[in-house]
Design an enzyme around this catalytic site. Sequence first.
Site, PDB file in Angstrom:
ATOM      1  N   CYS A 381       1.446   7.816  23.302  1.00 43.24           N
ATOM      2  CA  CYS A 381       2.030   6.554  22.845  1.00 43.24           C
ATOM      3  C   CYS A 381       3.316   6.238  23.612  1.00 43.24           C
ATOM      4  CB  CYS A 381       2.247   6.594  21.336  1.00 43.24           C
ATOM      5  SG  CYS A 381       2.496   4.962  20.605  1.00 43.24           S
ATOM      6  N   HIS A 507      -3.121   7.880  19.850  1.00 41.75           N
ATOM      7  CA  HIS A 507      -2.679   9.137  19.232  1.00 41.75           C
ATOM      8  C   HIS A 507      -3.869  10.084  19.074  1.00 41.75           C
ATOM      9  CE1 HIS A 507       1.506   8.129  18.077  1.00 41.75           C
ATOM     10  NE2 HIS A 507       1.045   6.885  18.051  1.00 41.75           N
ATOM     11  N   GLU A 509      -3.928  13.159  18.653  1.00 40.87           N
ATOM     12  CA  GLU A 509      -3.674  14.258  17.713  1.00 40.87           C
ATOM     13  C   GLU A 509      -4.306  14.012  16.347  1.00 40.87           C
ATOM     14  OE1 GLU A 509       0.187  11.690  17.545  1.00 40.87           O
ATOM     15  OE2 GLU A 509      -1.398  12.200  18.971  1.00 40.87           O
TER      16      GLU A 509
END
Length: 551
Positions: A381, A507, A509
């Site tokens: 990001c 993102h 993750e």
Amino acid sequence: MAKFVFVTGGVVSSIGKGIVAASLGRLLKSRGYSVSILKLDPYLNVDPGTMSPFQHGEVFVTEDGAETDLDLGHYERFTDTAMSRLNSVTTGSIYQSVINKERRGDYNGGTVQVIPHITKEIRERIHRVSANSNADIIITEIGGTVGDIESLPFLEAIREFKGDVGRNDIAYIHVTLLPFINTSGEIKTKPTQHSVKELRSIGIQPDVLVCRSDRNINKELKTKISGFCGVHAEAVIPALDADSIYSVPLSLKKEGLCREILKILELEDHQCDLEEWEALIHQLRNPGPSVTVAVVGKYVRLNDAYLSVVEALRHACIAQNASLNITWVSAEKIETEGPENLLEGIDAIVVPGGFGNRGVNGKITAIQWAREKRIPFLGLCLGMQCAVIEWARNIAGLKEATSSELDPNASHPVIHLLPEQQDVIDLGGTMRLGVYPCRLTPETMGHKLYGEEVVYERHRHRYEFNNSYRNLFVESGYSISGTSPDGRLVELIELKSHPFFTACQYHPEFLSRPGKPHPLFQGLIEAAQLRLPATPQEVFKNTLPNFQKNK
């Protein structure tokens, strides 16, 4: 018809209700039951999207674009089931909904009160999750601690819930603490007794007690707790401190938590299949050589601000048979002390997301260090935006390059506001949020890592790569390896001349799972292992799992 489990907590905050709820979800799923887990948060914010990471930790983004509590990340990682905006409920969102109904005249002139209107709205939210998910069992975690004023409407609502369903369709779990007093050498049960007494005064008798402790709880102690708290001795479940949150489901299975819940709900206790989970824990406890990863961020004083990043790194290390060593590096310190004093000896660098000016130049300096020293790098990001700025300033010849977020009057805004964000005024829930497709460029590292033509990733941002500079970047050696399907938005970049240098606007993750690490994180760790002595392997020689199809 669905069954319902409610998880409350007593004595102290942060006692582990979320991990208990997530672990129970994993245990139920291992027996063939489908589950959905929701969190009731007793704060007046509509959602945590505008809250400081120092106060709340990370904001977890769901597929449908909700900004939620980090516990939803635990729910998804443990159960490998996507949650939605319905799974996150706050006092603020409840009051907002009730007040909007009152303004529309939905209550026909009635006096709107906490009971019945607020509590009914809470119950309706729980039923909505059940209807939307079609799950066999709905687990609801109530945030806060029994005895807190702000939690009372939620506790009253789950008490009333008994009237909505049959008694054998509902179970109450209370997570509590058994402190050990060093001077007397005893585990004390009194805090648990008082917590259960407080819960009973609200009208809720817990069916199961999950007792947190740092040492073994013997049969005599369980019998004592059972007698004082009105819970069967078999339903007093010890929850000892664990070496990893991922080992908690195995501990709770051994103590019989799932068995007791299924008994209360009158459901069949099917054969439990945790073979893959047990193999994962074995790998976690028997890792290979250590990999040191620097996480360069603004909020490093609170590790929970980057919880999903940490877990994604952990998942990748499990898959790569590596021991994870995280070095937390303040981006602001890099600005004052220099990267040579903070990043020497690092095997990989991650620059995660964030907002605002503070620490940005430190992130840019860290990225330059990673590029020039050929250290494996992953930007997320804002991390991608900083990577773009670093290249523009140091390679593309745009010394004044920056983001319009940082300088609205920038002469070279290589990062600028998304067009659809131009007229947005409110901060909460107005970013580009949720899952969007990304088309990968063939013969790039990104394409090789994913093994897919199109992938779907979760976003949370207002700013993007400025396409006015796209040709300049490509001509100077930048590789754009992923874009939106229409080619308009740059989603993934990389440097082909570097061992591993990639950054994404999304993102990744949020999609990593213990048994299915995200390809970008696994690629980073695999590249970092090449820097270790006596690790003779090629980057990406292993066949990465088909991540998106297994999602």
